[in-house]
Scaffold this active site. Structure first.
Site, PDB file in Angstrom:
ATOM      1  N   ASN A  32     -43.036 -59.552 -20.186  1.00  0.00           N
ATOM      2  CA  ASN A  32     -43.515 -59.461 -18.798  1.00  0.00           C
ATOM      3  C   ASN A  32     -43.170 -58.080 -18.249  1.00  0.00           C
ATOM      4  O   ASN A  32     -42.480 -57.936 -17.239  1.00  0.00           O
ATOM      5  CB  ASN A  32     -42.926 -60.584 -17.952  1.00  0.00           C
ATOM      6  N   HIS A  34     -42.931 -54.314 -16.799  1.00  0.00           N
ATOM      7  CA  HIS A  34     -43.305 -53.659 -15.549  1.00  0.00           C
ATOM      8  C   HIS A  34     -42.917 -52.192 -15.635  1.00  0.00           C
ATOM      9  O   HIS A  34     -42.428 -51.728 -16.680  1.00  0.00           O
ATOM     10  CB  HIS A  34     -42.655 -54.354 -14.344  1.00  0.00           C
ATOM     11  N   HIS A  37     -39.675 -51.133 -17.294  1.00  0.00           N
ATOM     12  CA  HIS A  37     -39.682 -51.083 -18.761  1.00  0.00           C
ATOM     13  C   HIS A  37     -40.384 -49.812 -19.248  1.00  0.00           C
ATOM     14  O   HIS A  37     -39.945 -49.190 -20.219  1.00  0.00           O
ATOM     15  CB  HIS A  37     -40.420 -52.301 -19.337  1.00  0.00           C
ATOM     16  N   ASP A 152     -29.477 -54.701 -14.025  1.00  0.00           N
ATOM     17  CA  ASP A 152     -28.594 -55.712 -14.606  1.00  0.00           C
ATOM     18  C   ASP A 152     -27.257 -55.034 -14.894  1.00  0.00           C
ATOM     19  O   ASP A 152     -26.891 -54.810 -16.049  1.00  0.00           O
ATOM     20  CB  ASP A 152     -29.225 -56.260 -15.886  1.00  0.00           C
TER      21      ASP A 152
END
Ligand code: PAF
Length: 285
Positions: A32, A34, A37, A152
């Site tokens: 997924n 975006h 990334h 993160d």
């Protein structure tokens, strides 16, 4: 771009690249993709000759089955993004390839202390799942560099610790948080927000910034508790449920004391069924 689904073939390909002295960069993802990334891939191209992106939705790091079920799966779109960005290899294993004996029987790797505090407390087993899959990817691919987002932040600290303590010859490169224009940190989970939630979500960063500004203005940490409480009230008023919203020591994630110069605000909140995380560092000089 090669799409490789099994470990044996990936190893063969990598062996060839190593023989011809190519530097390998790994961008681990759960798909997924975006712009965050894409920025990791572009960064990887600056360091490495061969860029490998892995897409694996790692069940071992989900402590909530609904969260795993709802995690967006967008292979066709991800494939196009990777191809358009000239990624060399997409590693796209299935669950049997990564956990041939099942997750329950899987040998695991765990970074103590850091995995058990803050987010580790509210998501038991999560970081053990992350460090186990990352160790497996590092062992299979043996990259020279691997790339992780600072969104993160606790995950990044844990992976840095893993690399240091298990003596991997891999350089971890981190990328500052990529945000949309309204401040919202890009995340694969943002796709799950409904039209109302999308309008509310950017307030998270606005409130984090306000918190950081207040603490910097005061120039000391005595007022932390009050400022954090005010911010939590603002978050609740906007409609977030709060899992974590606090300030920690920058490297250990312990609670800061009067001598602490480097800190970080960590936030993990829910908007409806979507978990959003964000952070901001505060450095006193
Ligand atoms: O940050 C993520 O997307 C995942 O935790 C990671 C690092 C790819 C491990 O599954």
């Amino acid at each position: 771009m090669y799409i490789i689904k099994d470990v044996e073939n990936l190893r063969k390909k990598i062996k060839y690249f190593k023989i011809i002295n190519k530097k390998i960069g790994l961008v681990p993802t759960m798909g997924n993709l975006h712009n965050g990334h894409i920025q990791l891939i572009l960064l990887s191209k600056k360091y490495a000759d061969i860029v490998i992106v892995s897409i694996f939705i790692n069940p071992m790091q989900f402590n909530n089955l609904l969260d795993l079920k709802n995690y967006p799966r967008t292979f066709e779109r991800d494939y196009t993004i990777l191809k358009n960005n000239n990624v060399d290899i997409l590693f796209f294993p299935d669950i049997h390839e990564m956990y041939p004996n099942g997750i329950k029987n899987q040998t695991f790797v765990q970074v103590p202390k850091l995995s058990d505090i803050v987010e580790g407390q509210s998501r038991p087993g999560h970081f053990k799942g992350v460090t186990t899959i990352i160790t497996k990817l590092f062992n299979i691919i043996q990259p020279d560099f691997s790339f992780f987002g600072e969104k993160d932040y606790q995950q990044l600290l844990i992976i840095q610790t893993l690399v240091k303590e298990l003596n991997y010859a891999i350089k971890i490169i981190s990328l500052p948080i990529v945000r949309s224009k309204n401040g919202l940190a890009l995340s694969s989970r943002n796709n799950n927000l409904n039209s109302q939630e999308i309008k509310i979500a950017p307030y998270l960063y606005e409130i984090i910034e306000r918190t950081s500004e207040k603490i910097i203005q005061e120039g000391n940490i005595n007022i932390i508790e009050n400022v954090i409480n005010e911010s939590k009230i603002l978050l609740l008023k906007k409609g977030f449920s709060i899992d974590i919203f606090n300030i920690y020591k920058y490297k250990t994630l312990d609670i800061p004391d009067k001598k602490t110069q480097k800190m970080i605000i960590l936030a993990s909140v829910w908007l409806g069924n979507t978990r959003l995380i964000d952070n901001k560092k505060i450095f006193f000089s």
